[in-house]
Design an enzyme around this catalytic site. Sequence first.
Site, short mmCIF file in Angstrom:
data_model
loop_
_atom_site.label_atom_id
_atom_site.label_comp_id
_atom_site.label_asym_id
_atom_site.label_seq_id
_atom_site.Cartn_x
_atom_site.Cartn_y
_atom_site.Cartn_z
N GLY A 55 5.55 31.83 31.44
CA GLY A 55 4.95 33.31 32.27
C GLY A 55 6.17 33.72 33.01
O GLY A 55 7.14 33.09 33.88
N CYS A 82 9.47 25.89 31.12
CA CYS A 82 10.15 26.97 31.56
C CYS A 82 8.75 27.39 32.70
O CYS A 82 9.26 26.42 33.96
CB CYS A 82 9.35 28.56 31.34
SG CYS A 82 11.07 29.61 31.29
N TYR A 83 8.11 28.29 32.97
CA TYR A 83 7.17 28.79 34.26
C TYR A 83 6.48 27.05 34.79
O TYR A 83 6.31 26.37 35.86
CB TYR A 83 6.37 29.47 34.46
CG TYR A 83 5.86 30.32 35.51
CD1 TYR A 83 6.43 30.64 36.38
CD2 TYR A 83 4.78 29.86 35.75
CE1 TYR A 83 5.30 30.88 37.94
CE2 TYR A 83 3.81 29.81 36.73
CZ TYR A 83 3.88 30.77 38.08
OH TYR A 83 3.80 30.68 39.49
N HIS A 169 12.80 26.99 25.76
CA HIS A 169 11.19 27.48 24.96
C HIS A 169 11.54 26.02 24.03
O HIS A 169 11.82 26.70 22.60
CB HIS A 169 11.28 28.96 25.03
CG HIS A 169 11.07 29.59 25.99
ND1 HIS A 169 10.10 29.68 26.63
CD2 HIS A 169 12.36 30.26 27.28
CE1 HIS A 169 9.55 30.59 27.26
NE2 HIS A 169 10.41 30.70 28.42
N GLU A 171 9.36 25.92 22.20
CA GLU A 171 8.51 26.79 20.66
C GLU A 171 9.01 27.81 19.73
O GLU A 171 8.75 27.85 19.06
CB GLU A 171 6.91 27.24 21.54
CG GLU A 171 7.37 27.74 22.19
CD GLU A 171 7.83 27.70 23.58
OE1 GLU A 171 8.32 27.03 23.48
OE2 GLU A 171 7.77 29.50 24.63
N ASP A 227 -8.62 39.07 6.74
CA ASP A 227 -9.58 37.97 7.46
C ASP A 227 -10.92 38.08 6.63
O ASP A 227 -11.95 37.21 7.08
CB ASP A 227 -9.74 38.20 9.10
CG ASP A 227 -7.70 38.45 9.74
OD1 ASP A 227 -7.17 37.54 9.48
OD2 ASP A 227 -8.29 39.13 10.70
N LYS A 370 -2.92 33.71 12.21
CA LYS A 370 -3.60 34.30 10.99
C LYS A 370 -2.69 33.37 9.70
O LYS A 370 -3.12 33.08 8.53
CB LYS A 370 -2.34 35.15 11.11
CG LYS A 370 -2.30 35.82 10.74
CD LYS A 370 -3.67 37.15 10.17
CE LYS A 370 -3.91 38.81 9.25
NZ LYS A 370 -4.65 39.28 10.34
#
Length: 514
Positions: A55, A82-83, A169, A171, A227, A370
């Site tokens: 963040g 991280c944060y 990170h 991710e 969707d 998605k």
Amino acid sequence: MKKELVVVIDFGGQYNQLVARRVRECNVYCEIYSYKVDLEKIKAMNPKGIILTGGPDSCYREGAATCDPALFELGIPVLGLCYGAQLMNHVLGGQVKRATVREYGKAELKVNTSSPLFEGVPEESVCWMSHFDYIARIAPGFEIVATTKDCPVAADQCVEKKLYGIQFHPEVLHTQYGAKMLYNFVRNICGCKGDWRMDAFVEEQVKAIREKVGTGKVLCALSGGVDSSVAAVLLSKAIGNQLTCVFVDHGLLRKNEGDEVEAIFGSEGNYELNFIRVNAQQRFYVKLAGASEPETKRKIIGEEFIRVFEEEAKKIGAVDFLVQGTIYPDIVESGLGGESAVIKSHHNVGGLPDCVEFKEIIEPLRDLFKDEVRQVGLELGIPETLVFRQPFPGPGLGVRIVGEVTEEKVRIVQEADAIYREEIANAGLERSINQYFAALTNMRSVGVMGDERTYDYAVALRAVNTIDFMTAEASEIPWPVLRKVTSRIINEVGHVNRVLYDITSKPPGTIELE
Ligand code: XMP
């Protein structure tokens, strides 16, 4: 259908949805909550693990985004990223400071391979850093388990309390073994077995929908986008003839799109949807006349859409259930974070229901990202061309025509866009660009064609690569492709004498021009 759950606590970082996606890729279900979520609520969900995200804040700042210190005493494994890592160390008695320079980009990472986080990760690899603050002193009881040249605490842990912090990170794909680290956390440290699987999803949902709907009547607004199409086909598989789908052609679709949607879902197609197409093009053009401000246009299109839909629904009579193709990012972005400014009013979450008499909403895809929706679409046998379709905004070409919308401008942008898409396909670039389209600028300029002076419109071509559509980079389309598209548009589309290529990234631009 109770599942193992990992809770992702959102501190406003730009990769937060990606964290959740990576956890799901480990076949573990997870949900994102704002950092303001009550500790009691977290406890009640009984998660197997908790991840605190990155963040923009500084945790030592007065009034900074924080969490209840008791979170670290629940006995549930916590991973701070991280944060999140800084905050955990700060709250538990360590020290976080501002670095003199921001560390941003790839860094050489050295890890202690005996840490449960780094099982199967080599001692040296590459990670992705993005931070100003750093952990200057770890919290008591913690030990450092990874470093980089500029970062003395790239990861730390307190194994006894099952607390782990990672400054970089994991991710993002640039972190070579990031997926493995997250896997180690959710599967090994949290002990999740991995019971979130897409192949079981269709079967489970069909069963659940049948139970819920019984012999009731169901109505679905079908746009032809991924969707709503997947939601409709899923419902059709579950309840067949009890479903009616209404497709509103607002005259702001891409060239031939209305017919294509009808060919797939109408009576000639393979699905039992009781498909109704409403040709409402002229109604929308009339309402849009004179409107040039983007948000005003969005509102007009949204309202008229509801009105048309309502009229159709009245003809069908009272329905028991309304289907919406809401997906998980819609839910996260429409308020759980609650911090971000409204740049464009995109989301229809909660938009439609008021206008139709019905008992309940069914949102079968509300837990999915998605690409999970796409997987479900393939499981359901929906054609790949539809499943991998690029996103198309609800207000359609209405926000791809800068300024006032007229029928003539719609035709121009439809033709130009069709040429652009055809040439991108010819060049085999379809799957390597996440979103691309032609837009009509409101600029007219002087040109010369033959011996004649022209004074015509400029078409803008846009193509972006993006992971989450929140940030994006302009794609590098090869020059010969751009040249061919330009020459074809100018030659084949009337009233266009200039083609521009938009290379703005997001931020500071947005993907659409409006
Ligand atoms: P922007 O332009 O905000 O677009 O960078 C991000 C993504 O959202 C889509 N978009 C919309 N989708 N209604 C929608 O349903 C809208 O009003 C709208 N505006 C933008 C855009 O196509 C891109 O994928």
